[in-house]
Design a protein around this motif. Structure first.
Motif, PDB file in Angstrom:
ATOM      1  N   THR A 560      42.464  26.520  46.127  1.00 55.38           N
ATOM      2  CA  THR A 560      41.870  26.641  44.800  1.00 55.38           C
ATOM      3  C   THR A 560      41.397  25.303  44.252  1.00 55.38           C
ATOM      4  O   THR A 560      41.012  25.223  43.095  1.00 55.38           O
ATOM      5  CB  THR A 560      42.894  27.228  43.813  1.00 55.38           C
ATOM      6  OG1 THR A 560      44.078  26.458  43.900  1.00 55.38           O
ATOM      7  CG2 THR A 560      43.194  28.678  44.121  1.00 55.38           C
ATOM      8  N   HIS A 568      37.680  26.677  37.118  1.00 55.29           N
ATOM      9  CA  HIS A 568      38.973  26.656  36.424  1.00 55.29           C
ATOM     10  C   HIS A 568      38.919  27.437  35.124  1.00 55.29           C
ATOM     11  O   HIS A 568      39.878  28.080  34.726  1.00 55.29           O
ATOM     12  CB  HIS A 568      39.390  25.217  36.140  1.00 55.29           C
ATOM     13  CG  HIS A 568      39.655  24.432  37.385  1.00 55.29           C
ATOM     14  ND1 HIS A 568      40.724  24.669  38.190  1.00 55.29           N
ATOM     15  CD2 HIS A 568      38.966  23.428  37.974  1.00 55.29           C
ATOM     16  CE1 HIS A 568      40.700  23.848  39.217  1.00 55.29           C
ATOM     17  NE2 HIS A 568      39.639  23.085  39.109  1.00 55.29           N
ATOM     18  N   LEU A 569      37.777  27.336  34.435  1.00 51.31           N
ATOM     19  CA  LEU A 569      37.662  28.052  33.171  1.00 51.31           C
ATOM     20  C   LEU A 569      37.521  29.543  33.415  1.00 51.31           C
ATOM     21  O   LEU A 569      37.996  30.360  32.634  1.00 51.31           O
ATOM     22  CB  LEU A 569      36.444  27.535  32.401  1.00 51.31           C
ATOM     23  CG  LEU A 569      36.564  26.129  31.824  1.00 51.31           C
ATOM     24  CD1 LEU A 569      35.234  25.684  31.254  1.00 51.31           C
ATOM     25  CD2 LEU A 569      37.629  26.097  30.744  1.00 51.31           C
ATOM     26  N   ALA A 571      38.677  31.409  36.001  1.00 55.00           N
ATOM     27  CA  ALA A 571      39.811  32.148  36.580  1.00 55.00           C
ATOM     28  C   ALA A 571      40.672  32.855  35.524  1.00 55.00           C
ATOM     29  O   ALA A 571      40.903  34.063  35.634  1.00 55.00           O
ATOM     30  CB  ALA A 571      40.647  31.208  37.435  1.00 55.00           C
ATOM     31  N   PRO A 572      41.131  32.137  34.490  1.00 58.72           N
ATOM     32  CA  PRO A 572      41.947  32.849  33.499  1.00 58.72           C
ATOM     33  C   PRO A 572      41.180  33.943  32.764  1.00 58.72           C
ATOM     34  O   PRO A 572      41.760  34.968  32.402  1.00 58.72           O
ATOM     35  CB  PRO A 572      42.407  31.745  32.541  1.00 58.72           C
ATOM     36  CG  PRO A 572      41.574  30.565  32.832  1.00 58.72           C
ATOM     37  CD  PRO A 572      41.051  30.701  34.206  1.00 58.72           C
ATOM     38  N   ILE A 573      39.894  33.711  32.572  1.00 60.43           N
ATOM     39  CA  ILE A 573      39.107  34.732  31.857  1.00 60.43           C
ATOM     40  C   ILE A 573      39.042  36.001  32.690  1.00 60.43           C
ATOM     41  O   ILE A 573      39.283  37.113  32.197  1.00 60.43           O
ATOM     42  CB  ILE A 573      37.691  34.189  31.560  1.00 60.43           C
ATOM     43  CG1 ILE A 573      37.782  33.067  30.525  1.00 60.43           C
ATOM     44  CG2 ILE A 573      36.774  35.298  31.072  1.00 60.43           C
ATOM     45  CD1 ILE A 573      36.503  32.307  30.315  1.00 60.43           C
ATOM     46  N   MET A 575      41.083  36.914  34.990  1.00 58.94           N
ATOM     47  CA  MET A 575      42.415  37.534  35.047  1.00 58.94           C
ATOM     48  C   MET A 575      42.699  38.337  33.784  1.00 58.94           C
ATOM     49  O   MET A 575      43.277  39.426  33.829  1.00 58.94           O
ATOM     50  CB  MET A 575      43.504  36.461  35.205  1.00 58.94           C
ATOM     51  CG  MET A 575      43.845  36.073  36.612  1.00 58.94           C
ATOM     52  SD  MET A 575      43.938  37.463  37.739  1.00 58.94           S
ATOM     53  CE  MET A 575      45.438  38.243  37.137  1.00 58.94           C
ATOM     54  N   THR A 576      42.276  37.802  32.643  1.00 56.86           N
ATOM     55  CA  THR A 576      42.496  38.522  31.395  1.00 56.86           C
ATOM     56  C   THR A 576      41.738  39.850  31.406  1.00 56.86           C
ATOM     57  O   THR A 576      42.245  40.886  30.959  1.00 56.86           O
ATOM     58  CB  THR A 576      42.020  37.658  30.206  1.00 56.86           C
ATOM     59  OG1 THR A 576      42.553  36.363  30.356  1.00 56.86           O
ATOM     60  CG2 THR A 576      42.454  38.257  28.895  1.00 56.86           C
ATOM     61  N   SER A 692      34.178  40.309  29.191  1.00 55.27           N
ATOM     62  CA  SER A 692      35.192  39.714  28.337  1.00 55.27           C
ATOM     63  C   SER A 692      34.910  40.014  26.877  1.00 55.27           C
ATOM     64  O   SER A 692      35.830  40.219  26.083  1.00 55.27           O
ATOM     65  CB  SER A 692      35.296  38.204  28.586  1.00 55.27           C
ATOM     66  OG  SER A 692      34.041  37.615  28.387  1.00 55.27           O
TER      67      SER A 692
END
Lengths: 969, 102
Positions: A560, A568-569, A571-573, A575-576, A692
């Motif tokens: 990764t 990086h920005l 990935a969490p989005i 996942m959410t 999102s």
């Protein structure tokens, strides 16, 4: 009380070492030795009670009562034995250290050695598993630093030792947690007495394995045995104390302690006997191979520990008697031998057997000490080592698991004992007898006996083996007590030098005979010393595993690792979105909305926002994007206003203005358009964005507005005026109710300002981008910046004081009406931004205020007002006073206002920092030397320091920046 | 409903900008996302009560929840300080490009 006294005295000793060492230097050892000797006497005096009455000494005081952990100490016969070992051997080693080291400061050494004595004593007295674990790890840490003290070459051995023993520490922690969870108590004696968990075989196997790992790593059992020779990088006193007598015995102690629970668990018996005997054999074989006396002693320790572990594994009262006796014997002869190694090394300058020989003539006392200790180690009567080895053999013969198990164990033990005899002989013979050998032969002629103070501790230790061997029955109460404590059964042993013809005697005789044969066939080990028996050695295997682990970790990270921020920005989005999709898939019940949540006029804002956001996403012009985001920000402010949040809306509005100002200062240093991206990426990111957005909108719709007013809000609305004297509830929350949050936020704000300054002190700002610097012919009226900004400057001149005064007014009234520190500070900052924009050139628009000091004073003022709260009881509690005004009115003053002044100052300071650092042509850092202003230009327009000083226009004429003066408006 | 739609639009726009190339777009996206989250916090107070919580002017009966307002007020200022810090990073060193040549 004895227990508490011992622990406290040791702790006090550790803490006093820095002072004592300052005065005594290397002689601090005398002080430590005196303390340890006194404690030894104190502990020994408890013998009648501990050994005589079978009643343990206990002491306890609550430590972490919330989780039931107590500082619980307990000394039974087992604890008494190991405590004496730690303090007694410790006293000898400390005295020995005073002469081992050359004169000079030894702070680290003595501090860590006493710290070790403290932790080791705590370890063997702890009757709480948490406490036991803490002391266990403390000994590991002390060992790590003591090895590392020996210089740069010792750092890898120190790390290897630390990692191996830390693995055992983790295993012990795991076992402790399992046991505490299962039994509901942290008290060790209660856990061991609780027989319920030993009935659950799976659980017992798990705990057994964990304890076995802890024991094997700490006591250097195969396959972890190699750390002990590796640790010989430490200085000799450290090796003698930690790696022969005390720390490696922690594993022995733990194994003996847990015998009461595991004594009849087959896995425990099998593992301890098998690995113990393997260790005993390979340790003895390797010991015979060594040229280095110290490594010989280290491998010998490994081998002896193996004997101990094997016999503890048998688990019968007789076996534990043998283990207790041999622990004593080993501590005496091994610490003596290590001290002899130090004596030889010190006097002869080497400890390599190839360069020694014939030392007996030069160092007769040392030779005598070595001989006595080695005889005990080899198991020759009448020394203590002989008695304990007899009992070891007897214990091993009693191994359970079939008729052949005992005989096999006994046979292997005899083999290991034969090697023990051989390497004991090699130790003494090669070093002290025969003729001097090797290249250093000539130097050996000048060797002298060590001073008495140096050899005395070793002599005491070696003589202990003789005395206790001859008077061995005095150990009866001790060994029987230990057997009783560990197995729960009285052993009724009577230790004797001579107890008739029996199998053990035959085994001893066989071992000695085989040993003699071995000495004869190998020329006392010489003929195969140094030959490698195995294709690998421990440290290199360790390094290979260690390296491979780190490489594996790096490879996992590589999966990764990327410099692209978007990844990086994103990935969490993503996942959410996945999580939200899962929730939607499952479905949830929602209550009905608590009221009319939408109003018709709201749709206007929705439309406005839609246009602004769509435009900002599509445009490629930076300036346009900024402007459109600005529109979105204003729409947000309107929304806040619609929602009844006037203060918040005002803040948003001001922040939006200032954001645009700062952003423009930055944008002029960058290209006009954004960096292009591929069409594929645009589509993909648009899809993620839409998903999102849908998730966020759904969540907002589903989860909000579906309950009545919260109880917190109810409280604030009902009580704010009474509690705080303020009508503006939002402001009272900020400066009264939740002032601590605001203080934290203030610090973040201030730190952000300071970081901006720090970043720009270290890296220069980009120059103003060439695309933003239109070349203007001199004849063009735009060229002259001063006349072109006259209008703005005139307006700013009058507006500045008005804005500053207004901002102070907003600050002062904030408690009751819209306003407060944030809004006031932002208005004040806007005033400076205005003068900034109005300036005729960016090189001139300098604000000469010490903004870092303003930021700092803001935080300090807020903190100070918080400290005032202590007058009434607590930090940040506002104080109130009614100040009479002329005319009979009262002004309600509260220290919350002072707090708000702090907020104001911090906000203004950060804004000034941003404007000044980002606004100047070359940033705030690389300031060009200010040329004196040509007289008559605009001098005197701004009389005070707060106003920008204007420079001559000629020098910067070409650099007129249209964005600064025009773009922001 | 209206506020939820607004939040949806802002989050979509913010995320889109954040996933583009170049620090400035990331900053703008973060700014938008910050506004959206602030509105989300506001909506947690319930959007059916919309009077200002100024007790000198309004009775508390229909006053909006003041707690999210206090949160959002501080959040706005913190977001501002973070944004100007990130803008500083964008303008120092070299170009604000966050990726190697694509």
């Amino acid at each position: 009380m004895v227990l508490l006294t011992s622990i406290l005295v040791l702790a006090a000793t550790v803490l006093s070492i820095p002072l004592v060492e300052r005065v005594l230097g290397r002689n601090t050892g005398w002080f430590a030795a005196a303390v340890l000797a006194a404690l030894t006497a104190l502990i020994a005096a408890q013998a009648p009670q501990v050994l005589g009455s079978d009643e343990a000494l206990t002491y306890s005081v609550p430590w972490m009562p919330q989780i039931g952990v107590e500082f619980h100490l307990r000394m039974d016969a087992l604890g008494w034995l190991f405590t004496l070992l730690v303090t007694g051997v410790g006293a000898l080693i400390m005295a020995y250290s005073t002469r081992y080291f050359p004169p000079g400061r030894r702070l680290g050494f003595y501090f860590l050695m006493t710290l070790f004595a403290f932790s080791m004593t705590g370890l063997v007295l702890a009757d709480d598993v948490v406490l036991l674990y803490v002391f266990w790890e403390l000994t590991t840490i002390a060992s790590f630093y003591l090895i590392g003290l020996s210089g740069p070459g010792a750092s890898r051995p120190a790390i290897r030792t630390f990692l191996i023993t830390a693995v055992g520490g983790l295993a012990l922690l795991g076992a402790a947690v399992l046991l505490v969870v299962r039994t509901g108590t942290t008290q060790l004696s209660a856990i061991l007495a609780d027989q319920t968990w030993t009935q659950d075989s799976t659980f017992t196997v798990l705990v057994t394995l964990l304890v076995v790992v802890a024991v094997f790593t700490k006591s250097a059992q195969f396959p972890f045995h190699y750390w002990l020779p590796d640790a010989m990088a430490a200085s000799t006193p450290v090796s003698a104390y930690l790696h022969a007598a005390a720390m490696v015995k922690a594993g022995i102690y733990l194994a003996m302690r847990f015998t009461s629970a595991f004594g009849e668990v087959f896995l425990w018996n099998a593992a301890l006997i098998t690995f113990g005997l393997i260790t005993a054999v390979i340790g003895a074989v390797f010991a015979l191979q060594q040229h280095d006396l110290k490594r010989l002693a280290a491998y010998s320790t490994v081998s002896q520990l193996g004997f101990l572990i094997a016999v503890i594994g048998v688990g019968t009262p007789e076996a534990l008697v043998a283990a207790a006796a041999h622990t004593v014997a080993h501590a005496l002869f091994k610490s003596a031998l290590f001290m002899v190694v130090g004596l030889v090394d010190h006097e002869a300058g080497t400890r390599d057997l190839r360069d020694l020989g014939g030392l007996a003539r030069r160092m007769p006392v040392t030779a005598a000490i070595a001989t006595l200790a080695a005889l005990s180690m080899a198991g020759i009567p009448p020394l203590l080592g002989f008695v304990s080895k007899e009992y070891l053999f007897a214990g091993l013969l009693g191994a359970s698991g079939g008729p052949w198990a005992g005989i096999l164990a006994g046979a292997v033990a005899v083999g290991a004992a034969a090697f023990t005899f051989a390497y004991s002989f090699r130790f003494v013979h090669s070093a002290f007898f025969g003729e001097p050998r090797g290249e250093r032969r000539a130097a050996q002629e000048n060797v002298h006996e060590a001073p008495a103070a140096f050899w005395l501790p070793a002599a005491l230790s070696a003589l202990g083996g003789v005395v206790l061997g001859l008077a061995v029955p005095v150990l009866d109460p001790l060994v029987n007590g230990v057997a009783q404590d560990t197995t729960g059964t009285a052993a009724d042993a009577h230790l004797l030098l001579w107890h008739g013809f029996n199998p053990e005697l035959a085994m001893s005789a066989a071992a000695i005979a085989l040993g003699v044969l071995l000495v004869w066939r190998t020329a006392s080990g010489e003929s195969y010393a140094g030959r490698s028996l195995l294709p690998v050695d421990g440290p290199s295997v360790f390094e290979r595993i260690h390296g491979a682990t780190i490489r594996a970790g790096r490879r996992v990270g590589d999966l990764t690792r990327t410099d692209a921020i978007a990844f990086h920005l994103g990935a969490p989005i993503v996942m959410t979105i996945v999580l939200a999709a899962a929730v939607l898939w499952i479905g949830i019940d929602l209550p009905a909305p608590a009221g009319q949540t939408s109003r018709p006029l709201d749709w206007l804002l929705v439309g406005l926002m839609g246009v602004a956001v769509l435009g900002a996403a599509l445009t490629r012009s930076r300036l346009a994007a900024l402007a459109l985001i600005g529109v979105a920000g204003f729409t947000t402010a309107l929304w806040l206003f619609f929602l009844g949040a006037f203060d918040v809306a005002l803040t948003q509005l001001l922040v939006e203005v200032l954001t645009v100002v700062v952003a423009v200062l930055v944008l002029r240093r960058l290209p006009r358009t954004f960096h292009p991206v591929t069409r594929k990426r645009s589509v993909l990111t648009a899809l993620i964005a839409i998903a999102s957005g849908l998730v966020a909108g759904t969540a907002a719709f589903a989860f909000t507005g579906r309950r009545e007013l919260s109880s917190a809000a109810d409280y604030f609305l009902g009580n704010a005026p009474e509690d705080t004297g303020g009508d503006n509830v939002v402001n009272t929350i900020l400066v009264d109710y939740r002032a601590f949050d605001t203080l934290g936020e203030l610090v973040v704000l201030g730190v952000a300002g300071l970081i901006i300054i720090a970043v720009l002190r270290n890296s220069d700002l980009l120059p103003v981008h060439k695309a933003r610097k239109p070349e203007v012919p001199v004849t063009n009226p735009v060229f002259e910046s001063a006349p072109n900004t006259v209008l703005m400057r005139t307006v700013a001149k009058f507006l500045l004081p008005i804005l500053v005064i207004w901002s102070l007014y907003l600050l002062a009234r904030g408690h009751n009406e819209p306003g407060g520190g944030f809004i006031g500070g932002l208005v004040g900052g806007s005033a400076f931004a205005l003068t900034y924009l109005a300036a005729s050139s960016d090189a001139a628009a300098r604000i000469r205020l010490a903004y870092p000091a303003i930021i700092g004073s803001g935080v300090l003022v807020a903190l100070g007002s918080g400290l005032l709260g202590f007058f009434e009881g607590s930090f940040l509690l506002p104080l109130h006073a009614e100040i009479p005004l002329p005319g009979g009115d009262y002004y309600h003053f509260t220290t919350a206002l002072i707090f708000d002044v702090g907020v104001y100052l911090a906000v203004v300071g950060v804004l000034l920092a941003a404007l000044n650092e980002l606004g100047l042509e070359n940033g705030g850092t690389a300031r060009p030397a200010t040329p004196p202003s040509p007289p008559g230009t605009s001098e005197g327009e701004f009389p005070d320091d707060t106003a920008p000083s204007l420079e001559g226009t000629g020098a910067t004429a070409v650099g007129v920046d249209t964005t600064t003066t025009g773009g922001a408006r | 409903m209206t506020l939820a739609v607004t939040i949806a639009i802002m989050v979509a726009g913010g995320v889109y900008l954040m996933l583009q190339r170049g620090m400035v777009r990331i900053v703008l996206g973060l700014l938008l996302l910050g506004h959206a989250v602030n509105l989300l916090i506001m909506s947690a107070g319930g959007t059916f009560r919309r009077d200002q919580p100024l007790l000198g002017i309004n009775p508390p009966d229909w006053a909006a929840d003041p707690l999210p307002q206090a949160f959002v007020l501080t959040a706005i200022v913190i977001a501002f300080s973070i944004v100007i810090y990130m803008l500083t990073l964008a303008a120092s060193g070299s170009d604000d490009d966050t990726e190697d040549a694509s």
